[in-house]
Design a protein around this motif. Structure first.
Motif, PDB file in Angstrom:
ATOM      1  N   LEU A   1       9.973 -35.317 -32.259  1.00 17.05           N
ATOM      2  CA  LEU A   1      10.884 -35.303 -33.398  1.00 17.05           C
ATOM      3  C   LEU A   1      10.232 -34.622 -34.599  1.00 17.05           C
TER       4      LEU A   1
ATOM      5  N   VAL B   1      19.382 -39.072 -32.433  1.00 13.53           N
ATOM      6  CA  VAL B   1      19.437 -37.736 -31.842  1.00 13.53           C
ATOM      7  C   VAL B   1      20.185 -37.823 -30.520  1.00 13.53           C
TER       8      VAL B   1
ATOM      9  N   TYR C   1      10.493 -30.977 -33.963  1.00 15.02           N
ATOM     10  CA  TYR C   1      11.868 -30.530 -34.220  1.00 15.02           C
ATOM     11  C   TYR C   1      12.092 -30.321 -35.723  1.00 15.02           C
ATOM     12  N   ARG C   2      11.719 -31.326 -36.498  1.00 12.90           N
ATOM     13  CA  ARG C   2      11.969 -31.278 -37.940  1.00 12.90           C
ATOM     14  C   ARG C   2      11.192 -30.135 -38.592  1.00 12.90           C
TER      15      ARG C   2
ATOM     16  N   HIS D   1      16.430 -42.487 -32.921  1.00 16.40           N
ATOM     17  CA  HIS D   1      16.393 -41.735 -34.177  1.00 16.40           C
ATOM     18  C   HIS D   1      17.707 -40.990 -34.411  1.00 16.40           C
TER      19      HIS D   1
ATOM     20  N   SER E   1       8.174 -39.505 -28.503  1.00 16.53           N
ATOM     21  CA  SER E   1       9.412 -39.190 -29.218  1.00 16.53           C
ATOM     22  C   SER E   1       9.131 -38.871 -30.679  1.00 16.53           C
TER      23      SER E   1
ATOM     24  N   LEU F   1      14.548 -40.515 -28.362  1.00 18.18           N
ATOM     25  CA  LEU F   1      15.179 -39.824 -29.481  1.00 18.18           C
ATOM     26  C   LEU F   1      16.461 -40.514 -29.924  1.00 18.18           C
TER      27      LEU F   1
END
Length: 364
Positions: A343, A25, A346-347, A23, A339, A20
């Motif tokens: 991700l 994060v 998450y988004r 990216h 990942s 992450l």
């Protein structure tokens, strides 16, 4: 993110945090259960993770329900101090015990109810019943659930009667460099929490008595929950660090797992990444991940396990061929893929929360 340093969740959390980071994060890791060892803390430092050692009990080692509920409240306060955009719970039981200050993703790595279904029989014992209820509450309270395999997602949804099963994001593992030639003398190798009956080291130990080659086993024989296992024919190595495990795997032993319960199996993935031929128990998760590139045997059949290992041990070309096939499959289970999947989850969650908030404001 919560994690513990007892098993595969530790590697999962650090590999994910590292993936992450590419990216942009940032991850703060709240560690429950026993404190990480020095080498584990060094691993966390290497990937730029901020560690918070809470000393809080894990839901599967706590002696009372109230301990887990108190751990949830403290974890929520720690999260509030960190002020994150999102909470990632690798201990889903915490989700139902407190109000967390951000949307919650809970990852279904394992639980006592699915473990019991795979390893034991009959009704759950009392000490498992309240733990299962806490996990059930956590699953229902979380904003999103994720599981590492479709087979385990289905098992989880069935046992907990979930209206919607967990989304599937397969685990990944950062592969190490293979720098040693394969050993000319074949050997078998296994690794994991040997004390856990779900790992079924007993079958491997019985198979070892039938084998003409040595069987090495890395991992602790004593668990933090008081469990202990005894072996007679396997050569035990104790707990090994990542680099020590990679050294053993770089010699390309025949990797064996007789697990009755394995929601994913990071040790198998590490062995496949190293090019080891795989002999695995025929359980749904292993079939899902490794069908076509591993030999499968019934979990409790030590004779079949020994025969499969001997088959590879006596045929070096086949051993190499199967190891290469396993390595090729392992490329699908990379940290980058994991990942990206996490991700995206998450988004999706954050965007749905923003849309919901906008609709509520418009309605007001």
């Amino acid at each position: 993110m919560t994690a513990d340093a007892v098993g595969g969740v530790w590697q999962y959390a650090l590999d994910l945090a590292d993936g992450l980071r590419a990216h942009q994060v940032e991850v703060t890791l709240a560690v429950l259960g026993p404190a990480p060892s020095e080498d584990q803390q060094a691993m966390a430092e290497a990937v730029g993770v901020k560690l918070i050692l809470t000393g809080l009990p894990l839901d599967w080692t706590a002696t009372r329900r109230s301990e887990v509920e108190e751990a949830a409240r403290i974890a929520a306060r720690i999260a509030a101090q960190a002020a994150p955009d999102l909470i990632h719970l690798n201990s889903p039981a915490l989700a139902g015990g407190a109000d967390f200050p951000a949307p919650v993703v809970a990852v279904c790595h394992s639980c006592v109810a699915t473990w019991w279904q795979a390893v034991r029989s009959g009704p759950l014992p009392d000490e498992f019943t309240w733990r299962t209820e806490l996990v059930r509450q956590g699953y229902r309270a979380a904003d999103m659930l994720i599981a590492p395999t479709l087979a385990f997602a289905r098992s989880t949804a069935d046992i907990y009667e979930l209206e919607r099963g967990p989304a599937v994001v397969r685990n990944g593992r950062r592969g190490g460099l293979v720098c040693e030639p394969a050993s000319s003398e074949p050997a078998a190798f296994t690794a994991g929490r040997l004390w856990d009956d779900g790992k079924n080291i007993a079958t491997i130990d019985r198979a070892a008595a039938r084998l003409s080659i040595p069987v090495l086993a890395a991992g602790p024989l004593d668990g933090p929950n008081g469990a202990r296992v005894h072996v007679e024919h396997v050569r035990t190595l104790g707990r090994l660090g990542d680099e020590e495990i990679r050294t053993h795997l770089s010699k390309r032993p025949i990797f064996v797992s007789a697990a009755r319960y394995e929601p994913f199996g990071l040790a198998v993935l590490e062995a496949a990444q190293a090019g080891c031929a795989l002999v695995l128990s025929d359980i749904p998760t292993f079939r899902e991940l490794w069908d076509g590139v591993a030999a499968f045997v019934p979990p409790d059949d030590d004779e079949a396990l020994a025969n499969a290992v001997e088959h590879f041990a006596s045929r070096s070309e086949l051993r190499v061929q199967q190891g290469l096939a396993a390595r090729e499959r392992a490329k699908s289970y990379s940290v980058e893929a994991m990942s990206a999947g996490i991700l995206a989850a998450y988004r999706s969650l954050l965007q749905s929360k923003i849309r919901k908030s906008s609709l509520e404001e418009a309605a007001a």
